[in-house]
Write a protein that holds these residues in place. Structure first.
Motif, PDB file in Angstrom:
ATOM      1  N   GLN A   1       0.839  -1.197   0.000  1.00 42.30           N
ATOM      2  CA  GLN A   1       0.000   0.000   0.000  1.00 42.30           C
ATOM      3  C   GLN A   1       0.876   1.251   0.000  1.00 42.30           C
ATOM      4  O   GLN A   1       0.590   2.236  -0.701  1.00 42.30           O
ATOM      5  N   ALA A   2       1.952   1.233   0.787  1.00 40.90           N
ATOM      6  CA  ALA A   2       2.865   2.378   0.830  1.00 40.90           C
ATOM      7  C   ALA A   2       3.539   2.593  -0.524  1.00 40.90           C
ATOM      8  O   ALA A   2       3.718   3.730  -0.970  1.00 40.90           O
ATOM      9  N   GLN A   3       3.916   1.501  -1.178  1.00 36.83           N
ATOM     10  CA  GLN A   3       4.525   1.605  -2.512  1.00 36.83           C
ATOM     11  C   GLN A   3       3.547   2.237  -3.493  1.00 36.83           C
ATOM     12  O   GLN A   3       3.922   3.073  -4.327  1.00 36.83           O
ATOM     13  N   ALA A   4       2.288   1.857  -3.383  1.00 37.82           N
ATOM     14  CA  ALA A   4       1.272   2.363  -4.310  1.00 37.82           C
ATOM     15  C   ALA A   4       1.033   3.857  -4.151  1.00 37.82           C
ATOM     16  O   ALA A   4       0.635   4.527  -5.112  1.00 37.82           O
ATOM     17  N   CYS A   5       1.288   4.387  -2.970  1.00 41.60           N
ATOM     18  CA  CYS A   5       1.045   5.827  -2.772  1.00 41.60           C
ATOM     19  C   CYS A   5       2.100   6.669  -3.477  1.00 41.60           C
ATOM     20  O   CYS A   5       1.882   7.862  -3.727  1.00 41.60           O
ATOM     21  N   GLY A   6       3.256   6.082  -3.804  1.00 43.95           N
ATOM     22  CA  GLY A   6       4.254   6.743  -4.632  1.00 43.95           C
ATOM     23  C   GLY A   6       4.999   7.890  -3.979  1.00 43.95           C
ATOM     24  O   GLY A   6       5.585   8.723  -4.680  1.00 43.95           O
ATOM     25  N   LEU A   7       5.031   7.940  -2.649  1.00 39.67           N
ATOM     26  CA  LEU A   7       5.650   9.073  -1.956  1.00 39.67           C
ATOM     27  C   LEU A   7       7.021   8.753  -1.373  1.00 39.67           C
ATOM     28  O   LEU A   7       7.739   9.658  -0.966  1.00 39.67           O
ATOM     29  N   TYR A   8       7.363   7.472  -1.323  1.00 41.08           N
ATOM     30  CA  TYR A   8       8.633   7.077  -0.724  1.00 41.08           C
ATOM     31  C   TYR A   8       9.697   6.839  -1.800  1.00 41.08           C
ATOM     32  O   TYR A   8       9.423   6.217  -2.825  1.00 41.08           O
ATOM     33  N   GLN A   9      10.923   7.295  -1.520  1.00 35.37           N
ATOM     34  CA  GLN A   9      12.033   6.996  -2.407  1.00 35.37           C
ATOM     35  C   GLN A   9      12.574   5.586  -2.168  1.00 35.37           C
ATOM     36  O   GLN A   9      13.141   4.974  -3.063  1.00 35.37           O
ATOM     37  N   HIS A  10      12.364   5.086  -0.939  1.00 36.29           N
ATOM     38  CA  HIS A  10      12.884   3.761  -0.606  1.00 36.29           C
ATOM     39  C   HIS A  10      12.013   3.151   0.487  1.00 36.29           C
ATOM     40  O   HIS A  10      11.665   3.835   1.456  1.00 36.29           O
ATOM     41  N   LEU A  11      11.669   1.880   0.329  1.00 38.72           N
ATOM     42  CA  LEU A  11      10.884   1.156   1.327  1.00 38.72           C
ATOM     43  C   LEU A  11      11.581  -0.157   1.665  1.00 38.72           C
ATOM     44  O   LEU A  11      12.120  -0.824   0.777  1.00 38.72           O
ATOM     45  N   SER A  12      11.548  -0.534   2.939  1.00 35.75           N
ATOM     46  CA  SER A  12      12.192  -1.772   3.386  1.00 35.75           C
ATOM     47  C   SER A  12      11.276  -2.528   4.337  1.00 35.75           C
ATOM     48  O   SER A  12      10.548  -1.924   5.126  1.00 35.75           O
ATOM     49  N   LEU A  13      11.341  -3.851   4.247  1.00 33.71           N
ATOM     50  CA  LEU A  13      10.655  -4.711   5.202  1.00 33.71           C
ATOM     51  C   LEU A  13      11.554  -4.880   6.419  1.00 33.71           C
ATOM     52  O   LEU A  13      12.692  -5.319   6.305  1.00 33.71           O
ATOM     53  N   CYS A  14      11.058  -4.497   7.581  1.00 33.14           N
ATOM     54  CA  CYS A  14      11.848  -4.572   8.807  1.00 33.14           C
ATOM     55  C   CYS A  14      10.909  -4.670   9.997  1.00 33.14           C
ATOM     56  O   CYS A  14      10.015  -3.835  10.157  1.00 33.14           O
ATOM     57  N   THR A  15      11.103  -5.690  10.818  1.00 31.95           N
ATOM     58  CA  THR A  15      10.315  -5.851  12.039  1.00 31.95           C
ATOM     59  C   THR A  15      11.142  -5.311  13.195  1.00 31.95           C
ATOM     60  O   THR A  15      11.971  -6.020  13.777  1.00 31.95           O
ATOM     61  N   LEU A  16      10.933  -4.049  13.500  1.00 32.47           N
ATOM     62  CA  LEU A  16      11.719  -3.396  14.544  1.00 32.47           C
ATOM     63  C   LEU A  16      11.428  -4.052  15.889  1.00 32.47           C
ATOM     64  O   LEU A  16      10.273  -4.272  16.245  1.00 32.47           O
ATOM     65  N   GLY A  17      12.500  -4.353  16.602  1.00 30.53           N
ATOM     66  CA  GLY A  17      12.389  -5.117  17.837  1.00 30.53           C
ATOM     67  C   GLY A  17      12.920  -6.514  17.668  1.00 30.53           C
ATOM     68  O   GLY A  17      13.391  -7.143  18.618  1.00 30.53           O
ATOM     69  N   GLN A  18      12.873  -7.012  16.427  1.00 33.16           N
ATOM     70  CA  GLN A  18      13.441  -8.320  16.113  1.00 33.16           C
ATOM     71  C   GLN A  18      14.705  -8.189  15.272  1.00 33.16           C
ATOM     72  O   GLN A  18      15.498  -9.129  15.185  1.00 33.16           O
ATOM     73  N   GLU A  19      14.891  -7.045  14.636  1.00 32.60           N
ATOM     74  CA  GLU A  19      16.054  -6.817  13.791  1.00 32.60           C
ATOM     75  C   GLU A  19      16.348  -5.317  13.766  1.00 32.60           C
ATOM     76  O   GLU A  19      15.465  -4.500  14.024  1.00 32.60           O
ATOM     77  N   PRO A  20      17.590  -4.937  13.475  1.00 34.60           N
ATOM     78  CA  PRO A  20      17.931  -3.511  13.433  1.00 34.60           C
ATOM     79  C   PRO A  20      17.352  -2.841  12.200  1.00 34.60           C
ATOM     80  O   PRO A  20      17.005  -3.507  11.213  1.00 34.60           O
ATOM     81  N   LEU A  21      17.236  -1.541  12.247  1.00 36.79           N
ATOM     82  CA  LEU A  21      16.833  -0.784  11.065  1.00 36.79           C
ATOM     83  C   LEU A  21      17.901  -0.918   9.984  1.00 36.79           C
ATOM     84  O   LEU A  21      19.095  -0.937  10.273  1.00 36.79           O
ATOM     85  N   PRO A  22      17.479  -1.015   8.716  1.00 36.25           N
ATOM     86  CA  PRO A  22      18.425  -1.273   7.622  1.00 36.25           C
ATOM     87  C   PRO A  22      19.124  -0.009   7.131  1.00 36.25           C
ATOM     88  O   PRO A  22      19.139   0.285   5.922  1.00 36.25           O
ATOM     89  N   SER A  23      19.687   0.755   8.037  1.00 33.48           N
ATOM     90  CA  SER A  23      20.357   2.010   7.693  1.00 33.48           C
ATOM     91  C   SER A  23      21.588   2.188   8.572  1.00 33.48           C
ATOM     92  O   SER A  23      21.576   1.788   9.745  1.00 33.48           O
ATOM     93  N   PRO A  24      22.642   2.814   8.042  1.00 39.29           N
ATOM     94  CA  PRO A  24      23.828   3.080   8.855  1.00 39.29           C
ATOM     95  C   PRO A  24      23.533   4.110   9.936  1.00 39.29           C
ATOM     96  O   PRO A  24      22.563   4.873   9.864  1.00 39.29           O
ATOM     97  N   GLU A  25      24.393   4.140  10.909  1.00 37.71           N
ATOM     98  CA  GLU A  25      24.289   5.119  11.988  1.00 37.71           C
ATOM     99  C   GLU A  25      24.389   6.539  11.422  1.00 37.71           C
ATOM    100  O   GLU A  25      25.179   6.813  10.517  1.00 37.71           O
ATOM    101  N   GLY A  26      23.547   7.446  11.976  1.00 35.73           N
ATOM    102  CA  GLY A  26      23.635   8.856  11.612  1.00 35.73           C
ATOM    103  C   GLY A  26      23.215   9.187  10.194  1.00 35.73           C
ATOM    104  O   GLY A  26      23.783  10.077   9.563  1.00 35.73           O
ATOM    105  N   THR A  27      22.180   8.507   9.697  1.00 35.19           N
ATOM    106  CA  THR A  27      21.747   8.698   8.296  1.00 35.19           C
ATOM    107  C   THR A  27      20.727   9.815   8.123  1.00 35.19           C
ATOM    108  O   THR A  27      20.796  10.584   7.158  1.00 35.19           O
TER     109      THR A  27
END
Length: 236
Positions: A105-131
């Motif tokens: 649904q988020a992809q369909a709205c066309g507002l994001y430059q990048h989307l990632s599947l991430c279950t926060l609390g079970q895995e880290p965010l897919p971005s380097p520190e200080g991004t």
């Protein structure tokens, strides 16, 4: 027409009220997967205010032109926060969510430059520190969703001097989580990791899903919520 609208609202309240009682993350994600196609219209029926209010809070504090800011929308869902950001001139938007169906649904709205599947609390965010110049998490801080133990991840991916905006409900069933959340937020501040800029209580957060969720004395059927805004400390 009014009677039909009332019936539809009752169905929405029952559906969302049921979700508030799901404390298991896997079951919660499954619920959101089934809910994704109807999510926007359901929360609109509840007059859900958090995305607009959180973005207003962030916009007032973020220095520099909006179009230059790189923003991370955590637990982005269908893109309601992105719509509010885009309306205020923010265009560099990244999103993460734990539900593949919500991300569609988020992809369909066309507002994001990048989307990632991430279950926060079970895995880290897919971005380097200080991004990111700013990180938002709106509507996902409650039992069965993002645990308080994941809060440092939001801080990690923010730039030094960057902003982190968080929201949670303050209705009776969420007060225990809110207490634990505030203990986590305060501990990070006491450690010098960030500084609180705002703690804004909002009376009209969304329509209650049950009379038991309405605060004593409230007569309009709304529950309350709170917006927190923190600034990550700059490196010495």
């Amino acid at each position: 027409m009014a009677q039909e609208k009332g019936r539809n609202l009752s169905k929405v309240q029952a559906r969302i009220g049921a979700s508030h009682n799901i404390n298991d993350l896997d079951r919660k994600l499954q619920f959101y997967g089934h809910w994704a196609p109807d999510y926007d219209q359901d929360v609109a029926a509840l007059q859900y205010q958090a995305p607009r209010l959180a973005v207003d809070c962030l916009t007032q504090a973020l220095p520099g032109p909006p179009h230059a800011a790189l923003i991370l929308d955590v637990a982005c869902g269908t893109g309601l926060v992105a719509a509010e950001l885009q309306a205020r001139g923010f265009h560099q938007l990244h999103g993460v969510d734990g539900s593949p169906e919500m991300l569609k649904q988020a992809q369909a709205c066309g507002l994001y430059q990048h989307l990632s599947l991430c279950t926060l609390g079970q895995e880290p965010l897919p971005s380097p520190e200080g991004t990111f110049d700013a990180v938002l998490i709106v509507g996902a801080l409650s039992d069965g969703q993002v645990p308080c133990s994941a809060i440092p991840e939001l801080l990690r991916v923010a730039k030094p001097g960057g902003l982190v905006c968080l929201t949670t409900r303050t209705n009776p069933s969420n007060l225990q989580y809110k207490e634990a959340l505030e203990a986590t937020l305060d501990k990070l501040e006491q450690a010098g990791a960030w500084k609180r800029l705002v703690a804004q209580t909002v009376d009209h957060w969304e329509l209650a899903t049950s009379p038991l969720e309405v605060a004593p004395g409230a007569k309009d059927g709304f529950i309350s919520g709170i917006i927190y805004l923190y600034q990550k400390q700059r490196s010495p």
